[in-house]
Design an enzyme around this catalytic site. Structure first.
Site, PDB file in Angstrom:
ATOM      1  N   MET A  54       0.851  -1.201   0.000  1.00 40.39           N
ATOM      2  CA  MET A  54       0.000   0.000   0.000  1.00 40.39           C
ATOM      3  C   MET A  54       0.883   1.245   0.000  1.00 40.39           C
ATOM      4  O   MET A  54       1.851   1.306   0.739  1.00 40.39           O
ATOM      5  CB  MET A  54      -0.861   0.037   1.263  1.00 40.39           C
ATOM      6  CG  MET A  54      -1.473   1.405   1.574  1.00 40.39           C
ATOM      7  SD  MET A  54      -2.001   1.586   3.287  1.00 40.39           S
ATOM      8  CE  MET A  54      -3.553   0.769   3.276  1.00 40.39           C
ATOM      9  N   ASP A  56      -0.138   5.689  -1.042  1.00 37.10           N
ATOM     10  CA  ASP A  56      -1.076   6.781  -0.717  1.00 37.10           C
ATOM     11  C   ASP A  56      -2.534   6.369  -0.472  1.00 37.10           C
ATOM     12  O   ASP A  56      -3.105   5.616  -1.269  1.00 37.10           O
ATOM     13  CB  ASP A  56      -1.170   7.781  -1.879  1.00 37.10           C
ATOM     14  CG  ASP A  56       0.149   8.076  -2.521  1.00 37.10           C
ATOM     15  OD1 ASP A  56       1.182   7.658  -1.996  1.00 37.10           O
ATOM     16  OD2 ASP A  56       0.130   8.730  -3.572  1.00 37.10           O
ATOM     17  N   ARG A 185      -0.240  14.688 -12.000  1.00 41.76           N
ATOM     18  CA  ARG A 185      -0.978  13.600 -11.331  1.00 41.76           C
ATOM     19  C   ARG A 185      -1.656  14.003 -10.027  1.00 41.76           C
ATOM     20  O   ARG A 185      -1.443  15.067  -9.489  1.00 41.76           O
ATOM     21  CB  ARG A 185      -0.020  12.442 -11.066  1.00 41.76           C
ATOM     22  CG  ARG A 185       1.191  12.777 -10.201  1.00 41.76           C
ATOM     23  CD  ARG A 185       2.048  11.526  -9.986  1.00 41.76           C
ATOM     24  NE  ARG A 185       3.290  11.832  -9.292  1.00 41.76           N
ATOM     25  CZ  ARG A 185       4.422  12.176  -9.892  1.00 41.76           C
ATOM     26  NH1 ARG A 185       4.466  12.251 -11.207  1.00 41.76           N
ATOM     27  NH2 ARG A 185       5.499  12.453  -9.184  1.00 41.76           N
ATOM     28  N   GLU A 246       3.525  16.441  -4.935  1.00 43.29           N
ATOM     29  CA  GLU A 246       2.562  15.369  -5.185  1.00 43.29           C
ATOM     30  C   GLU A 246       1.343  15.519  -4.263  1.00 43.29           C
ATOM     31  O   GLU A 246       1.381  16.224  -3.252  1.00 43.29           O
ATOM     32  CB  GLU A 246       3.222  14.002  -4.918  1.00 43.29           C
ATOM     33  CG  GLU A 246       4.458  13.739  -5.777  1.00 43.29           C
ATOM     34  CD  GLU A 246       4.979  12.324  -5.609  1.00 43.29           C
ATOM     35  OE1 GLU A 246       5.079  11.619  -6.610  1.00 43.29           O
ATOM     36  OE2 GLU A 246       5.304  11.915  -4.469  1.00 43.29           O
ATOM     37  N   TRP A 329       8.573   7.149   1.301  1.00 46.49           N
ATOM     38  CA  TRP A 329       9.391   6.524   0.250  1.00 46.49           C
ATOM     39  C   TRP A 329      10.826   6.307   0.718  1.00 46.49           C
ATOM     40  O   TRP A 329      11.480   5.353   0.292  1.00 46.49           O
ATOM     41  CB  TRP A 329       9.381   7.385  -1.014  1.00 46.49           C
ATOM     42  CG  TRP A 329       8.037   7.380  -1.674  1.00 46.49           C
ATOM     43  CD1 TRP A 329       7.142   8.412  -1.730  1.00 46.49           C
ATOM     44  CD2 TRP A 329       7.405   6.279  -2.333  1.00 46.49           C
ATOM     45  NE1 TRP A 329       6.003   8.011  -2.381  1.00 46.49           N
ATOM     46  CE2 TRP A 329       6.131   6.711  -2.770  1.00 46.49           C
ATOM     47  CE3 TRP A 329       7.788   4.958  -2.601  1.00 46.49           C
ATOM     48  CZ2 TRP A 329       5.251   5.881  -3.461  1.00 46.49           C
ATOM     49  CZ3 TRP A 329       6.904   4.129  -3.290  1.00 46.49           C
ATOM     50  CH2 TRP A 329       5.659   4.593  -3.709  1.00 46.49           C
TER      51      TRP A 329
HETATM   52  C1  FRU Z   1       2.970   9.639  -4.057  1.00 44.36           C
HETATM   53  C2  FRU Z   1       2.893   9.030  -5.441  1.00 44.36           C
HETATM   54  C3  FRU Z   1       1.846   9.759  -6.266  1.00 44.36           C
HETATM   55  C4  FRU Z   1       1.469   8.736  -7.292  1.00 44.36           C
HETATM   56  C5  FRU Z   1       1.547   7.459  -6.507  1.00 44.36           C
HETATM   57  C6  FRU Z   1       2.012   6.269  -7.300  1.00 44.36           C
HETATM   58  O1  FRU Z   1       3.393   8.777  -3.080  1.00 44.36           O
HETATM   59  O2  FRU Z   1       4.150   9.076  -6.065  1.00 44.36           O
HETATM   60  O3  FRU Z   1       2.297  10.979  -6.796  1.00 44.36           O
HETATM   61  O4  FRU Z   1       0.197   8.967  -7.814  1.00 44.36           O
HETATM   62  O5  FRU Z   1       2.452   7.682  -5.444  1.00 44.36           O
HETATM   63  O6  FRU Z   1       1.861   5.097  -6.583  1.00 44.36           O
END
Ligand code: FRU
Length: 516
Positions: A54, A56, A185, A246, A329
């Protein structure tokens, strides 16, 4: 990964709703293997991946009498892979029931991943999901995947979702000039008071591979959620905080406009921002002419280790509630040997006071507290344990003051998840007004970030900490929630000792509840 097979009777049937083979494979895998994960291996009141990976939280919404939370999901491994959307529902924001995976990367425009997004309820009763479709184009000269990101929608009934046949609804040709179609995105959609739908998303400028980009938050508007038109640039990074921004979210709260983003590639700045992927709250007001956010203040959202990609909901009773990925991350290699990886933070009620974002665990938490143990005016000098104060699934409030204000203690520490060689900690140093969380001895087998600290923005000589422990996490709320520090730990939940330590003489009140 699990090896035994569970109840085949529950296998999904290929039908009108899930006639995508990719979605079917994910749902089948969930049914076959997720039942093997013992409940004791999962958190109690935090949502974990049903199985596999899992990241976001997505699509946080209230639909047909329940809270729905979706999430970035790769069911087949505990590593990131082609993104699906996992799905869970809850009546109280604390106890979640997993539903079948909602979306899979099964279309030409999202074959590389169904990335993050959000949800709203349409007036005709349909649940609408808006997400980023990522299409693989080929390989960049450096070997990385060359992809295109577009915004897409799906309609559903709370369990099954159909992707709109006219997807994508926002394509790269609707990007302002000079922005990068590979980094566009995470749409957050809402129905505005003006009768229009609006959405914001993260984007950034095109740069040479070796350069860092700078994020922008773009806003679009639509009458029908299908035909979208560029509206304005809500906010620009201008190389101030990290690179790409993001997972944006914006809302009005307590008379201010708030923008939450998760910047990549941050540089550490004093004790406010740490390096890597972080979170940022911008607070201000909207320029009535341009629609852009006029910033009045900025801050980190959480000062801990595992916190990223926030998303909020306006609850039916009018509370602005935020969740985040309780991981980061920069620490995904932290390991653990479970068949799931990644959880969502406790939902937090937000408020803005004196230009600052405050967070407090949702009030629903109070209804799952039991077995209260309380002490008042306990002197602490050296290490101290208290009868009845232990546990790994608890709500603990500790208030600390110096015994003698003229001669204050030098350091106060709470050790938790303690036993054998293990202990995690929250430490306070009044001279520096500094709180530090530490997980050096929290069963991590990889050399990821072990501690983080922050300097208190409010301190009048009395320290108040509310600490929420679940099996694999600690969330620390400082004062009235003006600062928070969140981290995950891997210590076996059997190690549930708690002790207090003061270098000097402190006096404390303690209140502890088990959470169920
Ligand atoms: C943020 C992200 C988002 C993207 C998703 C991909 O953690 O990088 O920008 O939509 O994760 O899993």
């Amino acid at each position: 990964m699990p090896t035994t097979i569970c109840d085949k009777e529950q296998l999904p049937i290929m039908n009108d709703y899930n006639d995508s083979e990719t979605l079917y494979a994910a749902r089948r895998h969930e049914v076959l293997f997720s039942g093997n994960i013992p409940e004791s291996d999962r958190p109690v009141y935090h949502l974990p991946a049903r199985i596999g990976w899992m990241n976001d939280p997505n699509g946080f919404s209230f639909y047909q009498g329940k809270y729905h939370l979706f999430y970035q999901y790769y069911p087949f491994d505990t590593k990131w892979g082609p993104m699906h959307w996992g799905h869970a529902v809850s009546a109280d924001l604390l106890h979640w029931t997993h539903l079948p995976a909602a979306l899979a990367p099964d279309q030409p425009y999202d074959d590389y991943g169904v990335f993050s997004g959000s949800a709203i309820v349409l007036s005709d009763g349909r649940h609408l999901l808006m997400y980023t479709g990522v299409k693989k184009i080929g390989k960049n000269p450096d070997g990385s995947v060359d992809s295109r990101q577009t915004q897409c929608i799906a309609f559903g009934d709370g369990v099954n979702y159909f992707k709109y046949e006219g997807n994508p609804v926002i394509d790269a040709d609707q990007l302002p000039e000079g922005l990068d179609p590979q980094n566009f995105r995470d749409p957050k959609i809402w129905a505005g008071d003006d009768g229009l739908f609006h959405c914001i998303m993260g984007a950034c400028n095109i740069v040479d591979r070796d350069d860092l980009a700078s994020g922008q938050i773009l806003q679009y508007k639509s009458r029908d959620c299908i035909n979208w038109e560029f509206e304005c640039v809500l906010s620009e990074n201008n190389y101030r905080v990290g690179s790409m921004w993001e997972c944006p979210d914006t809302f009005e709260l307590d008379g201010k406009q708030v923008l939450l983003v998760s910047p990549q590639d941050m540089l550490a700045v004093g004790d406010e921002f740490a390096s890597g992927n972080g979170t940022l709250a911008l607070i201000g007001h909207l320029d009535p002419e341009t629609g852009a956010l006029v910033e009045e203040s900025m801050q980190a959202i959480d000062y801990g280790i595992d916190f990223y990609a926030t998303q909020t909901i306006l609850s039916p009773d009018g509370r602005r509630i935020m969740v985040a990925w309780m991981q980061n991350w920069d620490c995904i290699s932290m390991g653990g040997r479970r068949s799931w990886f990644g959880q969502v933070t406790v939902p937090r009620e937000l408020s803005v006071r004196d230009g600052r974002l405050y967070q407090w665990p949702v009030r629903e938490l109070e209804s799952i507290r039991k077995n209260k143990v309380a002490y008042k005016g306990v002197p602490v000098s050296g290490e101290l344990k208290l009868d009845g104060i232990s546990g790994r699934i608890i709500d603990l409030t500790v208030t600390v003051r110096p015994e003698d204000v003229e001669n204050p203690y030098h350091e106060f520490t709470i050790w938790f998840a303690q036993g054998d060689q293990f202990r995690s900690s929250v430490r306070f140093s009044p001279a520096e007004r500094m709180i530090k969380i530490n997980r050096k001895h929290s069963a991590l087998r990889r050399a990821v970030v072990k501690d983080r600290k922050c300097v208190l923005v409010n301190y009048d000589g009395t320290l108040r900490l509310r600490i929420l422990l679940d099996r694999f996490s600690a969330e620390v709320f400082v004062g009235d929630g003006e600062q928070t520090l969140t981290m995950t730990i891997l210590t076996d939940p059997v190690f549930d000792g708690i002790s207090f330590f003061a270098d000097g003489c402190a006096v404390m009140d303690v209140e502890k509840y088990d959470l169920a």
